[in-house]
Scaffold this motif. Sequence first.
Motif, PDB file in Angstrom:
ATOM      1  N   PHE A  77       0.820  -1.211   0.000  1.00 18.14           N
ATOM      2  CA  PHE A  77       0.000   0.000   0.000  1.00 18.14           C
ATOM      3  C   PHE A  77       0.855   1.262   0.000  1.00 18.14           C
ATOM      4  O   PHE A  77       0.487   2.268  -0.619  1.00 18.14           O
ATOM      5  CB  PHE A  77      -0.939   0.001   1.206  1.00 18.14           C
ATOM      6  CG  PHE A  77      -1.808   1.227   1.297  1.00 18.14           C
ATOM      7  CD1 PHE A  77      -2.944   1.353   0.504  1.00 18.14           C
ATOM      8  CD2 PHE A  77      -1.507   2.256   2.174  1.00 18.14           C
ATOM      9  CE1 PHE A  77      -3.755   2.487   0.569  1.00 18.14           C
ATOM     10  CE2 PHE A  77      -2.304   3.392   2.261  1.00 18.14           C
ATOM     11  CZ  PHE A  77      -3.430   3.508   1.451  1.00 18.14           C
ATOM     12  N   ALA A  78       1.993   1.234   0.688  1.00 17.86           N
ATOM     13  CA  ALA A  78       2.850   2.418   0.775  1.00 17.86           C
ATOM     14  C   ALA A  78       3.360   2.860  -0.587  1.00 17.86           C
ATOM     15  O   ALA A  78       3.663   4.038  -0.791  1.00 17.86           O
ATOM     16  CB  ALA A  78       4.034   2.146   1.702  1.00 17.86           C
ATOM     17  N   PHE A  79       3.441   1.927  -1.522  1.00 16.18           N
ATOM     18  CA  PHE A  79       4.011   2.226  -2.833  1.00 16.18           C
ATOM     19  C   PHE A  79       2.962   2.302  -3.944  1.00 16.18           C
ATOM     20  O   PHE A  79       3.131   3.037  -4.910  1.00 16.18           O
ATOM     21  CB  PHE A  79       5.050   1.161  -3.195  1.00 16.18           C
ATOM     22  CG  PHE A  79       5.987   0.856  -2.063  1.00 16.18           C
ATOM     23  CD1 PHE A  79       6.936   1.783  -1.668  1.00 16.18           C
ATOM     24  CD2 PHE A  79       5.909  -0.337  -1.364  1.00 16.18           C
ATOM     25  CE1 PHE A  79       7.800   1.525  -0.615  1.00 16.18           C
ATOM     26  CE2 PHE A  79       6.760  -0.610  -0.316  1.00 16.18           C
ATOM     27  CZ  PHE A  79       7.711   0.325   0.072  1.00 16.18           C
ATOM     28  N   LYS A  80       1.878   1.563  -3.793  1.00 15.01           N
ATOM     29  CA  LYS A  80       0.909   1.459  -4.878  1.00 15.01           C
ATOM     30  C   LYS A  80      -0.472   2.006  -4.528  1.00 15.01           C
ATOM     31  O   LYS A  80      -1.351   2.053  -5.399  1.00 15.01           O
ATOM     32  CB  LYS A  80       0.790   0.002  -5.331  1.00 15.01           C
ATOM     33  CG  LYS A  80       2.084  -0.549  -5.916  1.00 15.01           C
ATOM     34  CD  LYS A  80       1.900  -1.954  -6.463  1.00 15.01           C
ATOM     35  CE  LYS A  80       3.188  -2.473  -7.088  1.00 15.01           C
ATOM     36  NZ  LYS A  80       3.027  -3.854  -7.621  1.00 15.01           N
ATOM     37  N   GLY A  81      -0.683   2.406  -3.278  1.00 15.28           N
ATOM     38  CA  GLY A  81      -1.965   2.975  -2.902  1.00 15.28           C
ATOM     39  C   GLY A  81      -3.121   2.070  -3.259  1.00 15.28           C
ATOM     40  O   GLY A  81      -3.133   0.884  -2.904  1.00 15.28           O
ATOM     41  N   ALA A  82      -4.082   2.599  -3.976  1.00 16.10           N
ATOM     42  CA  ALA A  82      -5.295   1.852  -4.307  1.00 16.10           C
ATOM     43  C   ALA A  82      -5.048   0.681  -5.252  1.00 16.10           C
ATOM     44  O   ALA A  82      -5.934  -0.155  -5.450  1.00 16.10           O
ATOM     45  CB  ALA A  82      -6.328   2.797  -4.923  1.00 16.10           C
ATOM     46  N   ASP A  83      -3.845   0.593  -5.817  1.00 21.04           N
ATOM     47  CA  ASP A  83      -3.493  -0.545  -6.677  1.00 21.04           C
ATOM     48  C   ASP A  83      -2.736  -1.624  -5.909  1.00 21.04           C
ATOM     49  O   ASP A  83      -2.156  -2.530  -6.511  1.00 21.04           O
ATOM     50  CB  ASP A  83      -2.633  -0.063  -7.857  1.00 21.04           C
ATOM     51  CG  ASP A  83      -3.399   0.860  -8.790  1.00 21.04           C
ATOM     52  OD1 ASP A  83      -4.597   0.597  -9.020  1.00 21.04           O
ATOM     53  OD2 ASP A  83      -2.801   1.838  -9.273  1.00 21.04           O
ATOM     54  N   CYS A  84      -2.760  -1.524  -4.598  1.00 22.40           N
ATOM     55  CA  CYS A  84      -1.953  -2.428  -3.767  1.00 22.40           C
ATOM     56  C   CYS A  84      -2.520  -3.841  -3.696  1.00 22.40           C
ATOM     57  O   CYS A  84      -3.681  -4.095  -4.025  1.00 22.40           O
ATOM     58  CB  CYS A  84      -1.831  -1.872  -2.353  1.00 22.40           C
ATOM     59  SG  CYS A  84      -3.356  -1.978  -1.385  1.00 22.40           S
TER      60      CYS A  84
END
Length: 218
Positions: free
Chosen positions: A105-112
């Motif tokens: 989540f820290a890197f991809k947000g909603a694409d996590c």
Amino acid sequence: MKKIAVILSGCGVFDGSEIHEAVLTLLSITQAGASYQCFAPNISQFHVINHLTGEVESDQQRNVLVESARIARGDIQDLAMLDATKFDALVLPGGFGAAKNLSDFAFKGADCQINVEVLNACQLFAQAKKPAAYICIAPALIPLVYGPGVTATIGTDPATAEQLTLLGANHQNCEVNEFVMDETAKVISTPAYMLAGSIAQAAQGIDKTIKQLLVMIP
């Protein structure tokens, strides 16, 4: 005695479990008359942060289970050993480990995506209608575990809240000393250090959350 499973994500706010949140969680569980068992996935951390300088130490590699054992004083089990039928509820403390190691989540947000082993463990509690609590940034995992429409909070930060909304969550703003509950899903979330300016402030919301979690156990 009520038994709580606690999933840790390393040791240290920037690359693992937030230590204050983890310890406050374990303290609240114990003070409420319940017991806990800590678990962590046996995987490599995304990276290692020097917590004195804030810099990435690219020459170091650490294991999430091994690092989490520091917080649990060695009394911890591989997440692969977690049997949800033996526990009454689940808790995930925050820290960037939840958004870097348990998920991306820290890197991809909603694409996590969530680590498959973590997702399976959390979904077992959700499917069994056993209560769960997610603290600080860990609520980012809630919509991926429970599905669209689930209510959760990460506090009041608009940008992070937007990412939860894009993941399908019904985000509700929440102050540091409170929690948000989805009664249907039986999942609770509280901001802790997403908002807390001190360990005392973080403790208020965490303690209320754990007490509510235990009340929800039949």
